[in-house]
Design a protein around this motif. Structure first.
Motif, short mmCIF file in Angstrom:
data_model
loop_
_atom_site.label_atom_id
_atom_site.label_comp_id
_atom_site.label_asym_id
_atom_site.label_seq_id
_atom_site.Cartn_x
_atom_site.Cartn_y
_atom_site.Cartn_z
N SER A 134 0.95 -1.16 -0.03
CA SER A 134 -0.05 -0.07 0.05
C SER A 134 1.02 1.22 0.11
N ALA A 135 1.97 1.05 0.84
CA ALA A 135 2.71 2.44 0.77
C ALA A 135 3.40 2.70 -0.45
N LYS A 136 3.79 1.79 -1.48
CA LYS A 136 4.32 2.08 -2.44
C LYS A 136 3.29 2.08 -3.63
N ASN A 137 1.88 1.85 -3.31
CA ASN A 137 0.87 1.42 -4.32
C ASN A 137 1.25 0.75 -5.59
N THR A 138 1.80 -0.60 -5.32
CA THR A 138 2.47 -1.26 -6.18
C THR A 138 2.09 -2.69 -5.90
N VAL A 139 1.71 -3.62 -6.86
CA VAL A 139 1.56 -4.75 -7.14
C VAL A 139 2.51 -5.65 -7.44
N TYR A 140 2.83 -6.79 -6.95
CA TYR A 140 3.92 -7.68 -7.25
C TYR A 140 3.26 -9.04 -7.74
N LEU A 141 4.22 -9.63 -8.53
CA LEU A 141 4.09 -10.82 -8.67
C LEU A 141 5.56 -11.81 -8.75
N GLN A 142 5.49 -12.47 -7.77
CA GLN A 142 6.71 -13.32 -7.33
C GLN A 142 6.69 -14.72 -8.10
N MET A 143 7.52 -14.66 -9.01
CA MET A 143 7.50 -16.19 -9.86
C MET A 143 8.86 -16.96 -9.69
N ASN A 144 8.43 -17.95 -9.13
CA ASN A 144 9.60 -19.08 -8.86
C ASN A 144 9.45 -20.59 -9.44
N SER A 145 10.53 -21.25 -9.76
CA SER A 145 10.40 -22.52 -10.29
C SER A 145 9.79 -22.10 -11.77
N LEU A 146 10.36 -21.12 -12.43
CA LEU A 146 9.65 -20.89 -13.81
C LEU A 146 10.20 -22.07 -14.81
N LYS A 147 8.93 -22.25 -15.58
CA LYS A 147 9.04 -23.16 -16.51
C LYS A 147 8.85 -22.53 -17.88
N PRO A 148 9.42 -23.10 -19.09
CA PRO A 148 9.14 -22.60 -20.35
C PRO A 148 7.87 -22.29 -20.68
N GLU A 149 6.83 -22.86 -20.20
CA GLU A 149 5.47 -22.50 -20.47
C GLU A 149 4.97 -21.49 -19.84
N ASP A 150 5.85 -20.81 -19.10
CA ASP A 150 5.36 -19.52 -18.16
C ASP A 150 5.86 -18.43 -19.18
N THR A 151 6.46 -18.71 -20.31
CA THR A 151 6.88 -17.64 -21.23
C THR A 151 5.51 -16.80 -21.67
N GLY A 152 5.59 -15.63 -21.89
CA GLY A 152 4.62 -14.56 -22.20
C GLY A 152 4.86 -13.35 -21.95
N MET A 153 3.81 -12.38 -22.45
CA MET A 153 3.83 -11.15 -21.91
C MET A 153 2.83 -11.11 -20.80
#
Length: 124
Positions: A74-93
């Motif tokens: 809230s302080a930074k008014n920012t949303v995050y997405l932490q992505m771990n154990s990435l796979k090739p099928e996670d590729t995209g915009m």
């Protein structure tokens, strides 16, 4: 005027991690629901994760559950997405989204009120 700006994309090897950020202007994340969507070449845009900040409620696509975490500062008014154990099928915009009222945990792109411009994630 609502403006959503994503950052943090890039190229990473399978098994690696990335953290995406989405900063908002003209919009307060803590009062609203947000989500991350992604779109691979030749495929439809799909929901990745949603968050309802007031309660901390989150929801994830089955394909990313246990690997990705959506959060909001809230302080930074920012949303995050932490992505771990990435796979090739996670590729995209990857796009952050402000959801329409009443559609907080929707997975339907038509229930999005505002989109960011997107950030590319490539997993090899």
């Amino acid at each position: 005027q609502v403006q959503l700006v994503e950052s943090g994309g890039g190229s990473v090897q399978a098994g690696g991690s990335l953290r995406l950020s989405c900063a908002a202007s003209g919009y307060t994340w803590s009062d609203s629901c947000s989500a991350w969507f992604r779109q691979a070449p030749g495929k439809e845009r799909e929901r990745v994760a949603n968050i309802f900040p007031r309660t901390g409620l989150t929801d994830y696509a089955v394909s990313v559950k246990g690997r990705f975490t959506i959060s909001q500062d809230s302080a930074k008014n920012t949303v995050y997405l932490q992505m771990n154990s990435l796979k090739p099928e996670d590729t995209g915009m990857y796009y952050c989204a402000a959801m329409k009222q009443g559609y907080c945990l929707s997975a339907n792109p038509r229930d999005v009120a505002s989109w960011g411009q997107g950030t590319q994630v490539t997993v090899s």
